[in-house]
Scaffold this motif. Sequence first.
Motif, PDB file in Angstrom:
ATOM      1  N   GLY A 283       0.837  -1.206   0.000  1.00 61.31           N
ATOM      2  CA  GLY A 283       0.000   0.000   0.000  1.00 61.31           C
ATOM      3  C   GLY A 283       0.864   1.245   0.000  1.00 61.31           C
ATOM      4  N   ALA A 284       1.890   1.224   0.829  1.00 58.58           N
ATOM      5  CA  ALA A 284       2.782   2.377   0.939  1.00 58.58           C
ATOM      6  C   ALA A 284       3.526   2.602  -0.370  1.00 58.58           C
ATOM      7  N   VAL A 285       3.985   1.520  -0.981  1.00 61.91           N
ATOM      8  CA  VAL A 285       4.740   1.632  -2.238  1.00 61.91           C
ATOM      9  C   VAL A 285       3.862   2.230  -3.336  1.00 61.91           C
ATOM     10  N   VAL A 286       2.645   1.726  -3.439  1.00 65.83           N
ATOM     11  CA  VAL A 286       1.728   2.243  -4.458  1.00 65.83           C
ATOM     12  C   VAL A 286       1.398   3.711  -4.168  1.00 65.83           C
ATOM     13  N   ALA A 287       1.208   4.034  -2.899  1.00 65.81           N
ATOM     14  CA  ALA A 287       0.881   5.419  -2.537  1.00 65.81           C
ATOM     15  C   ALA A 287       2.002   6.360  -2.976  1.00 65.81           C
ATOM     16  N   ILE A 288       3.237   5.949  -2.781  1.00 64.75           N
ATOM     17  CA  ILE A 288       4.351   6.824  -3.172  1.00 64.75           C
ATOM     18  C   ILE A 288       4.468   6.912  -4.693  1.00 64.75           C
ATOM     19  N   GLY A 289       4.273   5.781  -5.363  1.00 62.73           N
ATOM     20  CA  GLY A 289       4.265   5.819  -6.827  1.00 62.73           C
ATOM     21  C   GLY A 289       3.211   6.801  -7.326  1.00 62.73           C
ATOM     22  N   PHE A 290       2.040   6.742  -6.707  1.00 66.96           N
ATOM     23  CA  PHE A 290       0.949   7.637  -7.086  1.00 66.96           C
ATOM     24  C   PHE A 290       1.325   9.091  -6.814  1.00 66.96           C
ATOM     25  N   LEU A 291       1.829   9.367  -5.607  1.00 64.37           N
ATOM     26  CA  LEU A 291       2.199  10.747  -5.260  1.00 64.37           C
ATOM     27  C   LEU A 291       3.249  11.290  -6.231  1.00 64.37           C
ATOM     28  N   PHE A 292       4.104  10.400  -6.710  1.00 65.75           N
ATOM     29  CA  PHE A 292       5.128  10.826  -7.657  1.00 65.75           C
ATOM     30  C   PHE A 292       4.536  11.127  -9.021  1.00 65.75           C
ATOM     31  N   GLY A 293       3.629  10.270  -9.459  1.00 67.97           N
ATOM     32  CA  GLY A 293       3.131  10.398 -10.827  1.00 67.97           C
ATOM     33  C   GLY A 293       2.018  11.422 -10.991  1.00 67.97           C
ATOM     34  N   VAL A 294       1.205  11.579  -9.957  1.00 70.61           N
ATOM     35  CA  VAL A 294      -0.060  12.294 -10.148  1.00 70.61           C
ATOM     36  C   VAL A 294       0.137  13.765 -10.527  1.00 70.61           C
ATOM     37  N   VAL A 295       1.142  14.401  -9.961  1.00 72.89           N
ATOM     38  CA  VAL A 295       1.269  15.844 -10.191  1.00 72.89           C
ATOM     39  C   VAL A 295       1.704  16.137 -11.635  1.00 72.89           C
ATOM     40  N   ALA A 296       2.531  15.254 -12.195  1.00 73.27           N
ATOM     41  CA  ALA A 296       2.897  15.434 -13.613  1.00 73.27           C
ATOM     42  C   ALA A 296       1.646  15.410 -14.481  1.00 73.27           C
ATOM     43  N   MET A 297       0.716  14.518 -14.116  1.00 72.90           N
ATOM     44  CA  MET A 297      -0.518  14.406 -14.890  1.00 72.90           C
ATOM     45  C   MET A 297      -1.425  15.608 -14.664  1.00 72.90           C
ATOM     46  N   ILE A 298      -1.464  16.107 -13.431  1.00 76.12           N
ATOM     47  CA  ILE A 298      -2.277  17.306 -13.146  1.00 76.12           C
ATOM     48  C   ILE A 298      -1.764  18.478 -13.986  1.00 76.12           C
ATOM     49  N   ILE A 299      -0.446  18.663 -13.967  1.00 79.90           N
ATOM     50  CA  ILE A 299       0.147  19.788 -14.696  1.00 79.90           C
ATOM     51  C   ILE A 299      -0.131  19.651 -16.198  1.00 79.90           C
ATOM     52  N   ALA A 300       0.025  18.422 -16.717  1.00 75.02           N
ATOM     53  CA  ALA A 300      -0.208  18.211 -18.156  1.00 75.02           C
ATOM     54  C   ALA A 300      -1.668  18.464 -18.510  1.00 75.02           C
ATOM     55  N   THR A 301      -2.579  18.060 -17.631  1.00 72.11           N
ATOM     56  CA  THR A 301      -4.006  18.280 -17.892  1.00 72.11           C
ATOM     57  C   THR A 301      -4.326  19.775 -17.933  1.00 72.11           C
ATOM     58  N   LEU A 302      -3.785  20.513 -16.957  1.00 70.09           N
ATOM     59  CA  LEU A 302      -4.013  21.971 -16.938  1.00 70.09           C
ATOM     60  C   LEU A 302      -3.479  22.603 -18.213  1.00 70.09           C
ATOM     61  N   ASN A 303      -2.272  22.200 -18.564  1.00 70.37           N
ATOM     62  CA  ASN A 303      -1.616  22.710 -19.754  1.00 70.37           C
ATOM     63  C   ASN A 303      -2.449  22.428 -21.006  1.00 70.37           C
ATOM     64  N   GLY A 304      -2.916  21.186 -21.120  1.00 67.95           N
ATOM     65  CA  GLY A 304      -3.712  20.786 -22.281  1.00 67.95           C
ATOM     66  C   GLY A 304      -5.047  21.520 -22.330  1.00 67.95           C
ATOM     67  N   PHE A 305      -5.700  21.640 -21.188  1.00 68.99           N
ATOM     68  CA  PHE A 305      -7.010  22.302 -21.151  1.00 68.99           C
ATOM     69  C   PHE A 305      -6.877  23.782 -21.502  1.00 68.99           C
ATOM     70  N   ASP A 306      -5.726  24.385 -21.168  1.00 63.66           N
ATOM     71  CA  ASP A 306      -5.518  25.796 -21.527  1.00 63.66           C
ATOM     72  C   ASP A 306      -5.505  25.982 -23.032  1.00 63.66           C
ATOM     73  N   ARG A 307      -5.155  24.943 -23.758  1.00 65.55           N
ATOM     74  CA  ARG A 307      -4.945  25.091 -25.202  1.00 65.55           C
ATOM     75  C   ARG A 307      -6.077  24.524 -26.039  1.00 65.55           C
ATOM     76  N   ILE A 308      -7.160  24.141 -25.406  1.00 67.96           N
ATOM     77  CA  ILE A 308      -8.314  23.652 -26.176  1.00 67.96           C
ATOM     78  C   ILE A 308      -8.922  24.827 -26.928  1.00 67.96           C
ATOM     79  N   PRO A 309      -9.109  24.697 -28.242  1.00 65.35           N
ATOM     80  CA  PRO A 309      -9.716  25.807 -28.978  1.00 65.35           C
ATOM     81  C   PRO A 309     -11.065  26.185 -28.357  1.00 65.35           C
TER      82      PRO A 309
END
Lengths: 287, 249
Positions: B119-145
Amino acid sequence: MNSAALQPAQSAHEPSKDVHAEMRGVTRVYGGDGKTGGVQALAATDLRLRRGEFYSVIGPSGCGKSTLLDVLAGLSRPTTGEVLFEGKSIDGRVPEGTGVVFQEDASFPWLTVADNIAFGLRRAGIDAAEIQRRLDYALKLMGLADFAKSYPSQLSGGMRQRVCIARTLVMQPRIILLDEPFGALDAQTRLIMGDELLKVWRETGATVVLITHALDEAAMLSDRIGIMSARPGKIIEEIKTQWPRDRDSRIAANPAFGEITARLWSVLRDESLKAIHQGNKSSAGLA
Amino acid sequence: MSRVGWIRLLVVGGFILAIELLCRTGMISPRVLIAPSDMAIRLYRLLLSGQANADIIETLGNVAISLVLSVSGGFAIGAAIHALPRLRRAIDPFLASYYALPFFAFYPLFIVMFGLGRGAVVAIGFLFGVVAMIIATLNGFDRIPRVLVRTAEVYHMGPVAAALRIKLPSAVPYLFTGVKLAIAYCFIGVIAAEFIMASSGLGYAIAYAFNNFDNGKMYALMFFIIVLVTIVNALFYTYERRLMRRWGR
Ligand SMILES: Nc1ncnc2c1ncn2[C@@H]1O[C@H](COP(=O)(O)OP(=O)(O)O)[C@@H](O)[C@H]1O
Ligand SMILES: [Mg+2]
């Protein structure tokens, strides 16, 4: 003004059941808080659209044409005044039965032409056989039958705009609003697209509102043309063409076409000059 | 293959060959690094013996779970933040400086928070990965025509339908960037977490081999991770390129 083809609209005398959509004293101010500041795009604008008519709006660039269409479509709320569609007030929401075609390419690049066109139908939960029927009809009408499985990236700009028109039209809207839909196309393609739009209008019986900055387009396609003033825009004059319902771009050879175009230009020229001087004023202010 | 592709292959091949030569001639001691060909042979034997299978499966599972959670959660959170511009402005600095934090300095805190184990290992993997995805989503949504967002209004789509049916596909080129980063971060997070707070998995196995001077196994496992990450990335790039070509981006 006295020419038979150039009679001004008599909208005030029409029975109200013929009025399909209406703007009453609509203004629109962008930004600013309350009464001060902001850009007034629309001055108190009145517009009455008859059911099934082809109405064009023409005006100098930046005069508020897109704003008028947005408010009429329910895509943005009027600052003051009221918009009615089929007798009911619309409140900043696109009413059912309204179709909109934008100036920019609004096709979905991730869907095939067929899936683009069926997009709204699938959302509306219409049954598959009926979707197929309307899809086939629209593909054929818009000359896209051979491209059903293509992606928009494989099509020309004119064809992509036809995809957008087809996507709107399969929903069987009772009113179709188009904001300079052919603005990005070359002159010949525009003429062809205009003819196709007339065909759609005839076959569907929908009310059509076409925003354009092209005099010839307005003159050859419309039943009536509303001319807008420089910003803040409002409709300052309406011209009736009295073309037969069965018409196409070849009507440009009709002598009345020249008269209408000339009449449009005589009003529009002054407003365009005003619009250009507005531009000078604001750039002087910035300098 | 393109000219650049050949040059790239040459650079990688040359590098591996150079290390191979340095190891084989004894200029690099086998106690420091074993030859790449040796790594491959040892990995082959290790896989045949089945000794490492449980660890491999566990780590792959951990990465997969944390990746799915990071990508779907990051997209959902990013879409929500994008709809709330004021909240976004408030937390923007945290997002921007997130990866500047030396995460693993806080590992005692992780143990207190998540305990030890999967559980701890998955939680850390998630904490590591999730913010990159949040940033990419914000970035992508900013550029939707804007016209596509307005089209969603014309079709009476609510915020969730518009996010999934219009904004998601429209932002896909940016979301791919997020997924690629999330893959990398999930691998890093999971394996690093296994080093320090697990008693199984590839990270644990590497640390165990290291502590027991088992260089052969250690390098075989590292080699495995490199090959694995390369394959995952290559598959993803191929898929991305095929899709983008079809959509004409
Ligand atoms: N979202 C907006 N915010 C502020 N000003 C706007 C906005 N949209 C349009 N305007 C301004 O309102 C005026 C009318 O714009 P628009 O309706 O797009 O004109 P047209 O379509 O006739 O070119 C222009 O001066 C434009 O700069
Ligand atoms: Mg406009």
